[in-house]
Design a protein around this motif. Sequence first.
Motif, PDB file in Angstrom:
ATOM      1  N   LEU A 168      11.767   3.801  79.603  1.00  0.00           N
ATOM      2  CA  LEU A 168      10.368   4.586  79.668  1.00  0.00           C
ATOM      3  C   LEU A 168      10.586   5.973  78.772  1.00  0.00           C
ATOM      4  N   HIS A 169      11.546   6.687  79.021  1.00  0.00           N
ATOM      5  CA  HIS A 169      11.813   7.844  78.307  1.00  0.00           C
ATOM      6  C   HIS A 169      11.940   7.549  76.746  1.00  0.00           C
ATOM      7  N   ALA A 170      12.549   6.489  76.225  1.00  0.00           N
ATOM      8  CA  ALA A 170      12.929   6.039  74.933  1.00  0.00           C
ATOM      9  C   ALA A 170      11.495   5.586  74.361  1.00  0.00           C
ATOM     10  N   SER A 171      10.610   5.010  74.932  1.00  0.00           N
ATOM     11  CA  SER A 171       9.652   4.140  74.538  1.00  0.00           C
ATOM     12  C   SER A 171       8.198   4.977  74.276  1.00  0.00           C
ATOM     13  N   ARG A 172       8.303   6.137  74.678  1.00  0.00           N
ATOM     14  CA  ARG A 172       7.146   6.964  74.711  1.00  0.00           C
ATOM     15  C   ARG A 172       7.211   8.154  73.681  1.00  0.00           C
ATOM     16  N   THR A 173       6.130   8.320  73.058  1.00  0.00           N
ATOM     17  CA  THR A 173       6.288   9.481  71.955  1.00  0.00           C
ATOM     18  C   THR A 173       6.525  10.617  72.756  1.00  0.00           C
ATOM     19  N   ALA A 208       8.332   0.635  72.896  1.00  0.00           N
ATOM     20  CA  ALA A 208       8.809   0.343  71.665  1.00  0.00           C
ATOM     21  C   ALA A 208      10.424   0.330  71.445  1.00  0.00           C
ATOM     22  N   PRO A 209      10.971  -0.134  70.438  1.00  0.00           N
ATOM     23  CA  PRO A 209      12.126  -0.402  70.327  1.00  0.00           C
ATOM     24  C   PRO A 209      12.934   0.949  70.626  1.00  0.00           C
ATOM     25  N   VAL A 210      14.130   0.870  71.278  1.00  0.00           N
ATOM     26  CA  VAL A 210      15.120   2.173  71.477  1.00  0.00           C
ATOM     27  C   VAL A 210      15.396   2.540  70.401  1.00  0.00           C
ATOM     28  N   LEU A 211      15.237   3.869  70.127  1.00  0.00           N
ATOM     29  CA  LEU A 211      15.753   4.613  68.934  1.00  0.00           C
ATOM     30  C   LEU A 211      17.401   4.302  68.762  1.00  0.00           C
TER      31      LEU A 211
END
Length: 327
Positions: free
Chosen positions: A257-262, A292-295
């Motif tokens: 969740l942390h990585a997928s949100r702006t 979204a894809p993990v950075l």
Amino acid sequence: MAWVRISDDFYDHPKCDAAGALGTALWVAGLAWSNRNLTDGFIPRRSALRLLDFEDAAEAVRYAEGHAGSNAATHDVDHEDLAPLIARFAVRRLVKAGLWEEDEGGFRIHDYLDYQKSAEQIEGERKSSAARQKAFRDRRKKPESTRPPQRDASDDGARNSVTHAPVTPAPNPNPTTSPNGEVGKQRVGAEARERPRLVVASAVDDPPPAKAVPLVDACTATGLVVAWRLTEAEWLKIEALVDRVGIPALVEHARRLHASRTTPAHSARAWLKSWAGLPTGASAAPPPPDAAPVLPAAPGQSGTADGLFGRAMARAQTRMNQEVPPG
């Protein structure tokens, strides 16, 4: 104003018994008079006879005579003339008891300086007190430009109240916070993002339940630094999720969740609703619908996140095993 020293059992002393009630009252008044006038125990004769108004005693004598028959000794003595006689009687009793000593021109209180301050001591204390007050008034009169700089109010709690020197803060038992209870910065992926400073629940005022501590530690160790100021009902939900879903799945889901949100979450409360939808005993949570894809990690750091996550999970599991015995 000064004070005299009298033992709280003075009335039991044989000398007070010998002096009687009138003599003892005159002795106490003499102590106060000498202390106020700084005579070191000396009382002039005329002052000694006027220290107390013995008219009440004279009235008591006349009252007693009126109810016990006439007394030839006082029958013709006026009320005003009887009071001085009683004063002289009380003085004689004091001298006979040894509480007063006859001296040239008056009387001296026995052993006065053994228990009371001398005139020199009292004068010295008054001068010292006057000097302190003058220094204080002078400081108040100084213009603003010459006064020492005012300290910030936020610094008041970190200074010693006696020496006014900075105090070293106590060790912080909660690794998720700094010593003043604020969260620092965190980085998301390869791009460093400065996160807002968040206040985490105090270790004294609102500590997390023991069952939830491994989850908090695991999230923090993985880089998920958020505020954990939750209500009692929310902590109960987290405890139930730890039992039903497990810490590894909860942390992995929060990381996705942390990585997928702006704008990542600032509080663990943002994860509660999503955590509640996880299956029982889930090994890892699927990405949320808007994921979204993990950075990608920065070059040369491909295995760092996974290794950090794995170590965090191992520590959390070990702590759970120690704190919650198998049922």
